[in-house]
Design a protein around this motif. Structure first.
Motif, PDB file in Angstrom:
ATOM      1  N   VAL A  85       0.795  -1.211   0.000  1.00  0.00           N
ATOM      2  CA  VAL A  85       0.000   0.000   0.000  1.00  0.00           C
ATOM      3  C   VAL A  85       0.837   1.274   0.000  1.00  0.00           C
ATOM      4  N   GLY A  86       2.125   1.168   0.319  1.00  0.00           N
ATOM      5  CA  GLY A  86       2.935   2.379   0.342  1.00  0.00           C
ATOM      6  C   GLY A  86       2.456   3.311   1.433  1.00  0.00           C
ATOM      7  N   ALA A  87       2.012   4.493   1.046  1.00  0.00           N
ATOM      8  CA  ALA A  87       1.549   5.450   2.041  1.00  0.00           C
ATOM      9  C   ALA A  87       0.106   5.148   2.412  1.00  0.00           C
ATOM     10  N   VAL A  88      -0.137   4.908   3.680  1.00  0.00           N
ATOM     11  CA  VAL A  88      -1.494   4.632   4.127  1.00  0.00           C
ATOM     12  C   VAL A  88      -1.880   5.663   5.177  1.00  0.00           C
ATOM     13  N   ASP A  89      -3.142   5.889   5.224  1.00  0.00           N
ATOM     14  CA  ASP A  89      -3.626   6.812   6.224  1.00  0.00           C
ATOM     15  C   ASP A  89      -4.270   6.017   7.345  1.00  0.00           C
ATOM     16  N   HIS A  90      -3.510   5.781   8.368  1.00  0.00           N
ATOM     17  CA  HIS A  90      -4.047   5.120   9.540  1.00  0.00           C
ATOM     18  C   HIS A  90      -3.540   5.873  10.762  1.00  0.00           C
ATOM     19  N   PRO A  91      -4.392   6.058  11.755  1.00  0.00           N
ATOM     20  CA  PRO A  91      -3.949   6.835  12.929  1.00  0.00           C
ATOM     21  C   PRO A  91      -2.632   6.336  13.522  1.00  0.00           C
ATOM     22  N   PHE A  92      -2.420   5.020  13.476  1.00  0.00           N
ATOM     23  CA  PHE A  92      -1.217   4.457  14.081  1.00  0.00           C
ATOM     24  C   PHE A  92       0.053   4.830  13.328  1.00  0.00           C
ATOM     25  N   LEU A  93      -0.112   5.253  12.061  1.00  0.00           N
ATOM     26  CA  LEU A  93       1.070   5.576  11.263  1.00  0.00           C
ATOM     27  C   LEU A  93       1.346   7.075  11.262  1.00  0.00           C
ATOM     28  N   ARG A  94       0.420   7.837  11.806  1.00  0.00           N
ATOM     29  CA  ARG A  94       0.609   9.286  11.876  1.00  0.00           C
ATOM     30  C   ARG A  94       1.112   9.650  13.258  1.00  0.00           C
ATOM     31  N   PRO A  95       1.883  10.739  13.354  1.00  0.00           N
ATOM     32  CA  PRO A  95       2.245  11.191  14.689  1.00  0.00           C
ATOM     33  C   PRO A  95       0.977  11.541  15.469  1.00  0.00           C
ATOM     34  N   GLY A  96       1.001  11.273  16.752  1.00  0.00           N
ATOM     35  CA  GLY A  96      -0.187  11.513  17.571  1.00  0.00           C
ATOM     36  C   GLY A  96      -0.412  12.997  17.789  1.00  0.00           C
ATOM     37  N   LYS A  97      -1.417  13.280  18.561  1.00  0.00           N
ATOM     38  CA  LYS A  97      -1.792  14.669  18.822  1.00  0.00           C
ATOM     39  C   LYS A  97      -0.628  15.394  19.493  1.00  0.00           C
ATOM     40  N   GLU A  98      -0.336  16.563  18.974  1.00  0.00           N
ATOM     41  CA  GLU A  98       0.805  17.305  19.508  1.00  0.00           C
ATOM     42  C   GLU A  98       0.493  17.847  20.897  1.00  0.00           C
ATOM     43  N   GLY A  99       1.486  17.799  21.757  1.00  0.00           N
ATOM     44  CA  GLY A  99       1.307  18.341  23.096  1.00  0.00           C
ATOM     45  C   GLY A  99       0.612  17.397  24.059  1.00  0.00           C
ATOM     46  N   ALA A 100       0.051  16.322  23.522  1.00  0.00           N
ATOM     47  CA  ALA A 100      -0.599  15.363  24.407  1.00  0.00           C
ATOM     48  C   ALA A 100       0.483  14.584  25.161  1.00  0.00           C
ATOM     49  N   PRO A 101       0.184  14.151  26.373  1.00  0.00           N
ATOM     50  CA  PRO A 101       1.191  13.381  27.111  1.00  0.00           C
ATOM     51  C   PRO A 101       1.451  12.041  26.439  1.00  0.00           C
ATOM     52  N   LYS A 102       2.622  11.468  26.761  1.00  0.00           N
ATOM     53  CA  LYS A 102       2.943  10.159  26.198  1.00  0.00           C
ATOM     54  C   LYS A 102       2.372   9.080  27.091  1.00  0.00           C
ATOM     55  N   GLY A 103       1.784   8.075  26.483  1.00  0.00           N
ATOM     56  CA  GLY A 103       1.265   6.948  27.258  1.00  0.00           C
ATOM     57  C   GLY A 103       2.358   5.906  27.398  1.00  0.00           C
ATOM     58  N   VAL A 104       2.786   5.663  28.619  1.00  0.00           N
ATOM     59  CA  VAL A 104       3.875   4.710  28.826  1.00  0.00           C
ATOM     60  C   VAL A 104       3.331   3.463  29.509  1.00  0.00           C
ATOM     61  N   ILE A 105       3.498   2.329  28.838  1.00  0.00           N
ATOM     62  CA  ILE A 105       3.146   1.051  29.449  1.00  0.00           C
ATOM     63  C   ILE A 105       4.371   0.583  30.219  1.00  0.00           C
ATOM     64  N   LEU A 106       4.269   0.603  31.526  1.00  0.00           N
ATOM     65  CA  LEU A 106       5.385   0.177  32.376  1.00  0.00           C
ATOM     66  C   LEU A 106       5.124  -1.253  32.802  1.00  0.00           C
ATOM     67  N   MET A 107       5.990  -2.159  32.357  1.00  0.00           N
ATOM     68  CA  MET A 107       5.724  -3.571  32.570  1.00  0.00           C
ATOM     69  C   MET A 107       6.772  -4.219  33.465  1.00  0.00           C
ATOM     70  N   THR A 108       6.343  -4.707  34.624  1.00  0.00           N
ATOM     71  CA  THR A 108       7.253  -5.410  35.521  1.00  0.00           C
ATOM     72  C   THR A 108       6.599  -6.713  35.954  1.00  0.00           C
ATOM     73  N   ALA A 109       7.286  -7.424  36.828  1.00  0.00           N
ATOM     74  CA  ALA A 109       6.713  -8.636  37.389  1.00  0.00           C
ATOM     75  C   ALA A 109       5.771  -8.254  38.524  1.00  0.00           C
ATOM     76  N   THR A 160      -2.929  -3.081  36.054  1.00  0.00           N
ATOM     77  CA  THR A 160      -3.311  -4.483  36.062  1.00  0.00           C
ATOM     78  C   THR A 160      -2.127  -5.304  36.537  1.00  0.00           C
ATOM     79  N   ALA A 161      -2.416  -6.472  37.050  1.00  0.00           N
ATOM     80  CA  ALA A 161      -1.327  -7.371  37.433  1.00  0.00           C
ATOM     81  C   ALA A 161      -0.910  -8.161  36.205  1.00  0.00           C
ATOM     82  N   LEU A 162       0.357  -8.554  36.189  1.00  0.00           N
ATOM     83  CA  LEU A 162       0.854  -9.340  35.058  1.00  0.00           C
ATOM     84  C   LEU A 162       0.135 -10.685  35.023  1.00  0.00           C
ATOM     85  N   GLY A 163      -0.201 -11.188  36.192  1.00  0.00           N
ATOM     86  CA  GLY A 163      -0.798 -12.517  36.267  1.00  0.00           C
ATOM     87  C   GLY A 163      -2.311 -12.502  36.384  1.00  0.00           C
TER      88      GLY A 163
END
Lengths: 285, 137
Positions: A60-84, A134-137
């Motif tokens: 498809v080459g260039a596609v228009d999908h939200p995941f391929l575009r930079p997100g909203k500017e100035g919005a905070p970053k969502g960080v998934i912090l994964m531990t045991a 959420t818990a990992l388990g």
């Protein structure tokens, strides 16, 4: 100088500790095999989904999908912090949390999505907001991964977060686990510019865009799932090392204390004999 | 012309099937898609449903029927690959769990507006539960 009795008590308690660490070491050893097997079983799926994504991008080459575009500017970053969920694995969880904290300090504002009890506790301590925990388990890993993916996807499409970042552990080898910070969304552009292979001539039903709309969230979901498997395997590897060290250290301490105890006992005997000899000499003199 | 095509059914936790197939039918987003050997390169998304395949095992034909959750199907000259979240054979299906999933999903969906991602998610859960119940009955 501690008495023989004190030393004996300490050795006894150390023996108990050593027994526990030895048991935990064996448990971690068994669990790491299971975790590694689970990770290996996910391998074919990983390969297939990467291949499909590549085929799609090529086609498809260039596609228009939200995941391929930079997100909203100035919005905070969502960080998934994964531990045991549990500790007793040396600095394993602390290292992941530190990597996440470092990331938060370097960049703009951050929203935490905590996966694993230790991540939850750490995220609560850190100043920024935690929106999901959420818990990992909790439930099967696939279900948890789906739920996490659904949360971050919704927040991303709604513009509440401008980027999806994953902080989890990589199992480099059985002896090395390294925390890793990866940006999951927007999906890296280099993937989109891969050279078209011979497989590029593919028909899509209904359209490449429609398939991509379904494949990208699935890709995100699976990446989170795979990271969970890897983090778990890395956790058991770290625990195995920590418990091996603890067992060895307890052994060394026991040896040292046994030596000290024997010396103390010998000193007491010598002292007593000297007293007897001294007493006898005083009587005969 | 080859009479069979290498067929792989992969879930995140296992390879559910690997072998030769004469025909693979899965429920695509646009309806059922059947793949015969020598199919043109093809990629589609799958809805939850029942996947049917005529597979050849040890020289004898066999009918493979599995309830599958969302996924993808890709046909390439070197084989057909189906990726799904979960694939259950008739004997692996927990009917009471499927019923429970169906009731839960319906209940959650009833409070959602149609055409939203949440609604679609619940719809997929409903479809998957229905597929399991259909196959098990």
């Amino acid at each position: 100088m501690p008495s023989v009795r004190d030393l004996r008590d300490r050795i006894k308690s150390l023996r108990n500790t050593q027994q526990i660490t030895k048991a935990m070491k064996q448990v971690a050893g068994a669990k790491i095999r299971r975790a590694e097997a689970a990770r290996k079983q996910a391998g074919p799926y990983a390969e297939a989904i990467f291949a499909m994504l590549k085929d799609l991008m090529d086609a498809v080459g260039a596609v228009d999908h939200p995941f391929l575009r930079p997100g909203k500017e100035g919005a905070p970053k969502g960080v998934i912090l994964m531990t045991a969920d549990k500790g007793l694995a040396g600095a394993f969880n602390a290292n992941i949390v530190r990597a996440g904290d470092q990331f938060a300090r370097d960049g703009a504002s951050v929203v935490w999505y905590a996966v694993g009890n230790k991540a939850r506790n750490a995220a609560r301590r850190m100043s920024q907001e935690t929106v999901y925990e959420t818990a990992l388990g909790a439930g099967t890993k696939l279900e948890v991964a789906k739920e996490v993916a659904a949360h971050v996807t919704d927040a991303f499409t709604a513009g509440q977060i401008g980027e999806i970042v994953l902080v989890s552990s990589r199992l480099v080898s059985m002896l090395t686990q390294r925390p890793e910070v990866r940006t999951l969304v927007p999906v890296a552009a280099e993937k989109a510019q891969a050279e078209p292979g011979p497989r590029a001539l593919v028909e899509f039903a209904p359209s490449p865009e429609a398939v991509l709309t379904r494949l990208l969230p699935k890709y995100l979901e699976f990446t989170i799932f795979y990271a969970m498997l890897e983090t778990e395997a890395a956790f058991f590897a770290a625990q195995l090392i920590a418990m091996t060290n603890a067992t060895d250290n307890a052994g060394k301490l026991i040896d040292d204390l046994t030596l000290a105890m024997n010396k103390a006992r010998q000193a007491a005997i010598t002292k007593e004999m000297l007293e007897i000899v001294g007493g006898a000499e005083a009587l005969s003199g | 012309m080859a009479k069979t095509v290498p067929f792989k059914l992969i879930t995140p936790t296992a390879i559910a099937f690997e072998g030769e197939a004469e025909l693979v039918i899965a429920v695509g987003t646009e309806g059922e898609e059947g793949i015969l050997p020598s199919h043109a390169p093809f990629l589609t998304a799958l809805r939850p449903g029942i996947l049917r395949a005529n597979v050849v095992e040890n020289g004898t034909g066999k009918r493979l029927e599995l309830a599958t959750n969302e996924g993808f199907m890709q046909a390439l000259p070197d084989g057909v690959t189906v990726l799904v979240d979960e694939a259950l054979g008739r004997d692996d299906i927990d009917v009471s769990k499927a019923r429970q999933d169906l009731t839960d999903a319906r209940e959650r969906q009833s409070s959602l507006a149609p055409q939203t991602p949440e609604y679609e998610r619940e719809q997929a859960a409903i479809d998957y539960a229905n597929a399991r119940l259909t196959l098990a009955s």
